[in-house]
Scaffold this motif. Structure first.
Motif, PDB file in Angstrom:
ATOM      1  N   MET A  46       0.832  -1.208   0.000  1.00 21.93           N
ATOM      2  CA  MET A  46       0.000   0.000   0.000  1.00 21.93           C
ATOM      3  C   MET A  46       0.869   1.262   0.000  1.00 21.93           C
ATOM      4  N   PHE A  47       1.931   1.257   0.775  1.00 22.71           N
ATOM      5  CA  PHE A  47       2.832   2.405   0.837  1.00 22.71           C
ATOM      6  C   PHE A  47       3.478   2.654  -0.522  1.00 22.71           C
ATOM      7  N   VAL A  48       3.984   1.599  -1.137  1.00 23.01           N
ATOM      8  CA  VAL A  48       4.638   1.737  -2.446  1.00 23.01           C
ATOM      9  C   VAL A  48       3.632   2.189  -3.500  1.00 23.01           C
ATOM     10  N   GLU A  49       2.432   1.653  -3.435  1.00 23.68           N
ATOM     11  CA  GLU A  49       1.402   2.050  -4.400  1.00 23.68           C
ATOM     12  C   GLU A  49       1.015   3.515  -4.219  1.00 23.68           C
ATOM     13  N   ASN A  50       0.900   3.972  -2.966  1.00 26.81           N
ATOM     14  CA  ASN A  50       0.593   5.384  -2.721  1.00 26.81           C
ATOM     15  C   ASN A  50       1.702   6.292  -3.242  1.00 26.81           C
ATOM     16  N   MET A  51       2.949   5.892  -3.057  1.00 29.57           N
ATOM     17  CA  MET A  51       4.066   6.696  -3.557  1.00 29.57           C
ATOM     18  C   MET A  51       4.047   6.753  -5.083  1.00 29.57           C
ATOM     19  N   ARG A  52       3.708   5.642  -5.714  1.00 24.90           N
ATOM     20  CA  ARG A  52       3.618   5.625  -7.184  1.00 24.90           C
ATOM     21  C   ARG A  52       2.496   6.525  -7.685  1.00 24.90           C
ATOM     22  N   LYS A  53       1.353   6.480  -7.009  1.00 23.66           N
ATOM     23  CA  LYS A  53       0.235   7.337  -7.402  1.00 23.66           C
ATOM     24  C   LYS A  53       0.613   8.812  -7.291  1.00 23.66           C
ATOM     25  N   CYS A  54       1.236   9.167  -6.171  1.00 20.83           N
ATOM     26  CA  CYS A  54       1.621  10.559  -5.951  1.00 20.83           C
ATOM     27  C   CYS A  54       2.662  11.015  -6.969  1.00 20.83           C
ATOM     28  N   ALA A  55       3.623  10.152  -7.279  1.00 22.43           N
ATOM     29  CA  ALA A  55       4.652  10.502  -8.259  1.00 22.43           C
ATOM     30  C   ALA A  55       4.058  10.637  -9.660  1.00 22.43           C
ATOM     31  N   THR A  56       3.113   9.775  -9.993  1.00 23.84           N
ATOM     32  CA  THR A  56       2.479   9.854 -11.309  1.00 23.84           C
ATOM     33  C   THR A  56       1.684  11.143 -11.451  1.00 23.84           C
ATOM     34  N   LEU A  57       0.924  11.501 -10.417  1.00 26.03           N
ATOM     35  CA  LEU A  57       0.153  12.741 -10.473  1.00 26.03           C
ATOM     36  C   LEU A  57       1.071  13.965 -10.513  1.00 26.03           C
TER      37      LEU A  57
END
Length: 116
Positions: A46-57
């Motif tokens: 979940m942490f890695v996925e949240n970081m990926r979402k934030c970086a993509t946005l």
């Protein structure tokens, strides 16, 4: 070292340029000191996925803002170097957007962690 996300906190060292120099805009970089806590986080999916979402946005906002700011600044002759000004604006906004979105995601995760 458990993960490298804490390295984002080293951007806060740029804040010392605001203290030692006349550029007070660099003081805002001290906000990145909050990312040092990620050195001690056990990264789960979940942490890695949240970081990926934030970086993509943040990356998408960088492309949009850099392109539109460069076009507007060059169209209306608002800057001597519209490409540099548009790039700086896009980078600044995307970094702020990344920091704010990771903060929001972390708050959400902490609020929902108590409900399980």
């Amino acid at each position: 070292m458990k993960n490298w996300y804490g390295c984002i906190g080293f951007l806060s060292l740029l804040g010392f340029l605001g203290i030692s120099g006349d550029e007070h805009l660099f003081l805002s970089f001290f906000a990145f000191a909050l990312f040092f806590e990620y050195f001690w986080v056990n990264p789960d999916e979940m942490f890695v996925e949240n970081m990926r979402k934030c970086a993509t946005l943040a990356f998408a906002s960088n492309l949009l803002i850099t392109t539109s700011a460069t076009l507007i600044l060059s169209q209306f002759n608002l800057s001597g170097n519209p490409l540099a000004a548009g790039t700086a604006l896009g980078f600044g906004v995307s970094i702020a957007f990344f920091a704010f979105s990771t903060f929001i995601m972390e708050i959400r995760e902490r609020l929902h962690a108590g409900n399980d």
